[in-house]
Motif scaffolding. Sequence first.
Motif, PDB file in Angstrom:
ATOM      1  N   GLN A   1       1.296  -1.184  -0.336  1.00  0.00           N
ATOM      2  CA  GLN A   1       0.453   0.304  -0.390  1.00  0.00           C
ATOM      3  C   GLN A   1       0.767   1.773   0.587  1.00  0.00           C
ATOM      4  O   GLN A   1       0.301   2.235  -0.672  1.00  0.00           O
TER       5      GLN A   1
ATOM      6  N   PHE B   1      -4.271  -6.033  -4.667  1.00  0.00           N
ATOM      7  CA  PHE B   1      -4.392  -5.105  -5.235  1.00  0.00           C
ATOM      8  C   PHE B   1      -4.873  -4.998  -6.584  1.00  0.00           C
ATOM      9  O   PHE B   1      -4.056  -4.223  -7.393  1.00  0.00           O
TER      10      PHE B   1
ATOM     11  N   ASP C   1      -6.580  -2.604  -8.391  1.00  0.00           N
ATOM     12  CA  ASP C   1      -6.099  -0.882  -8.204  1.00  0.00           C
ATOM     13  C   ASP C   1      -6.120  -0.772 -10.034  1.00  0.00           C
ATOM     14  O   ASP C   1      -5.340  -1.350 -10.653  1.00  0.00           O
TER      15      ASP C   1
END
Lengths: 327, 327, 327
Positions: free
Chosen positions: C264, C298, C301
């Motif tokens: 992150q 993720f 994203d």
Amino acid sequence: MESVRHILRVEQFDRAWVDDTLLPVTQRLLGEWPAQALAGKEIFNLFQQPSFLTRLAFSRAVRRLGGQHEQADFENAFTAEGRRQTIEDEVRILNGLEYAAILVRADTAGGAERAAAVSTVPVINAGEPAHRAALGSAQHPTQALSDLATIEHALGRIDGLHVVIVPGDGASLVIVQSLAMLLGRVCRELRLTLAVRPALTPLFNELGEYLAAQGVECRIVHDIRPAASDADVLYFAQANNLHLGVAERYRAPGEEPGVFVLTQEILDLLPQAAVIMHPLPRNIGASSAVPAELPEAFTGDPRVRCFEQARMKHVVAGALLYILLGG
Amino acid sequence: MESVRHILRVEQFDRAWVDDTLLPVTQRLLGEWPAQALAGKEIFNLFQQPSFLTRLAFSRAVRRLGGQHEQADFENAFTAEGRRQTIEDEVRILNGLEYAAILVRADTAGGAERAAAVSTVPVINAGEPAHRAALGSAQHPTQALSDLATIEHALGRIDGLHVVIVPGDGASLVIVQSLAMLLGRVCRELRLTLAVRPALTPLFNELGEYLAAQGVECRIVHDIRPAASDADVLYFAQANNLHLGVAERYRAPGEEPGVFVLTQEILDLLPQAAVIMHPLPRNIGASSAVPAELPEAFTGDPRVRCFEQARMKHVVAGALLYILLGG
Amino acid sequence: MESVRHILRVEQFDRAWVDDTLLPVTQRLLGEWPAQALAGKEIFNLFQQPSFLTRLAFSRAVRRLGGQHEQADFENAFTAEGRRQTIEDEVRILNGLEYAAILVRADTAGGAERAAAVSTVPVINAGEPAHRAALGSAQHPTQALSDLATIEHALGRIDGLHVVIVPGDGASLVIVQSLAMLLGRVCRELRLTLAVRPALTPLFNELGEYLAAQGVECRIVHDIRPAASDADVLYFAQANNLHLGVAERYRAPGEEPGVFVLTQEILDLLPQAAVIMHPLPRNIGASSAVPAELPEAFTGDPRVRCFEQARMKHVVAGALLYILLGG
């Protein structure tokens, strides 16, 4: 019912879909195949476990419908190297390559549902490994649907039947569960007898409860003979006889062994109109010490329909592809 | 002769069929392939043993004739699990799926004939493992037929030939037997010399008797050199050189080693019009200690025709498919 | 540049070819595929090593262009038996069977060039195993070309970029080398940062020198973070995390570990317009002890483009086939 997008579990299907969709499309393909229904479409066979009949049933069907198919041959090689990616990533890649559907034989129960959760195209569950967790956590819906169609085609009906299933050993549990659950859901006035080796009885308790809840008259016995004389269907599931030698030993001392294989005695008891089924391969590891469940010698008996059943697996594969993709 | 339904054994074929059917159809495919001859037909490759050339020779031929092919990839996986079904059951399943023909490379001698005995469609024997039981109990008829066509194409005739075969080791016995039996049946005024390592001589006694009974002048020698100067064909079969190191040791003490590989000395002896053949793969396990039977260095000699022979295997595969299915 | 006959090495390609040929043909296939461009042509996949994405990227592309493909499934079986023939002999056989092109994933570096040296038809290098000999002695040109196309498609340009590559471990060296060499050859005003575990630094010295000679501003760092805030491309190569556990241990005692995986923190540093790439499969052998380089969490994203990159690999496969064979 809502329109079918994936084929994942037998609980997706009800009697109306069987009557209005599955059986009519199957009947059509028993005549002529629409040779361009899948033209320009390519199906991917994601087989993490080997298969002879299921894989070919679909591959041949794809081509008879004018489509093409591809497969991952090196799954095992990847596994050996620890290089496998998740089934979700594999599906995301396959979606990017614009395959029209993905046929999944996962190496762990639930793999097809994981694939469907991320897929932008239909996923068909081509059978999962037997799994001793909760009933229905592993499924083989295409086998159950094609077995249902075989029964309907052979007997002309799916209601008022007495179906005797001989589950073999634990290795075929998923086939037995999916078939019994589907029959329980869609066949009216069904009587279902499971002829189970005593040591394996606990494996079928949960299934018995499911069927009772569906209003099915279900009983578990420890010999085929008492159930044979009024059976409409005698269904042998695959038994890995290498394992069964062990299961046999769990019989109580002095207890007479039950009969769990096809014998001349059973053929004599069985009605002439009955059908004898087996999903194949049969007689795995059968030997002089451990008997074959469906001996080669009886292959010619007109009630033995296991090769028509194999053919129907192919025809129903075509029907399912047509239903999902051909419209 | 009666019309050919399966391709199983070289004894099926006679000179009339070679002249009237095999060679004309082969000649046609050396020109243009009829691109729709197998349209709508799918061939199944049931390969219980791996193959590079034979499998591709047929697969490519199927497609050039407008058909499709499928294969069982997971045979080995099944074998490992003890899950194999009989070849008869596999054929019954494949018949139900309406494949137009089945190409069988069995893992035991006689497998193709077992397949043909139950099949409703043509079976082609794509080669059986070498087998030391009675001559002809294992066969590789498509190799023998295509080698015959290669000889005819290269030399313009199949009569009056002196053919020298170097059988390698026992691993290639089936190729040598099938070729020699076929040539013995169809070639007139044939002289056949087998250049055999002394320790392996007994393997060829039965073949010698078969050829004598066909009226072929057959002799067994222990060196290529004495036979090279008037050879029309010098045929090296596959030698697994890993094994041959052992075979060599059986020579009598002090005995001069024979020459069983291609050398410059042999190229110098061999007539300019001769052809050198090899079914491939060549030089398995060749090393500095054990010489290659057809060294890479001589690949460019115009008499070395092993790659034209590989191409002819493909063309004859097409011819056989066309003969069985294309009419 | 002279017309492209084989696809073997990234040094074959220059900016003019990328601008005038590769990118326009790729752009065309991002719209519609010319469905008959390869009609009547069959491609052979000679895969001596397993592959999921590269193999499928090409196989699917062949079919979308109207051609067919075949492959050698039993390569591994042959290897096990010591029966492998040379890649030269395999290519000579395949040429005789008139395949239109041969896709080679060799099991040793230089295999594709050996194949091309004897082939009468185009050979495409489908990736070679990582090799620690001289830079460029092993290559993966189709991966590098498609990654270049992914960057151009995602960012709208290939000049003035800052590309950060995280090379994983030695197993992915060939991907990193080929990509960096290609970018160095064709991208103007390129800055390239390699974020390398300290113990693996020596593996990249030769690459750094190559890039410097191309006028590329190249630096090697030991953490992603310092390079993230102005990166246009953050490229993770495959890391075999089973190996990396070992590599990590080579850090000097007390040294702070660098960050070589997506976190992150890095997502927060990275510009919103950047793209995150990975050739897949990702996270091999990742576990609670060894972190995944591109965690599943993720995946959503919008900067993570690894599946668009996989799709582009397929589109560029089609473009390369079209360029070689479709005209």
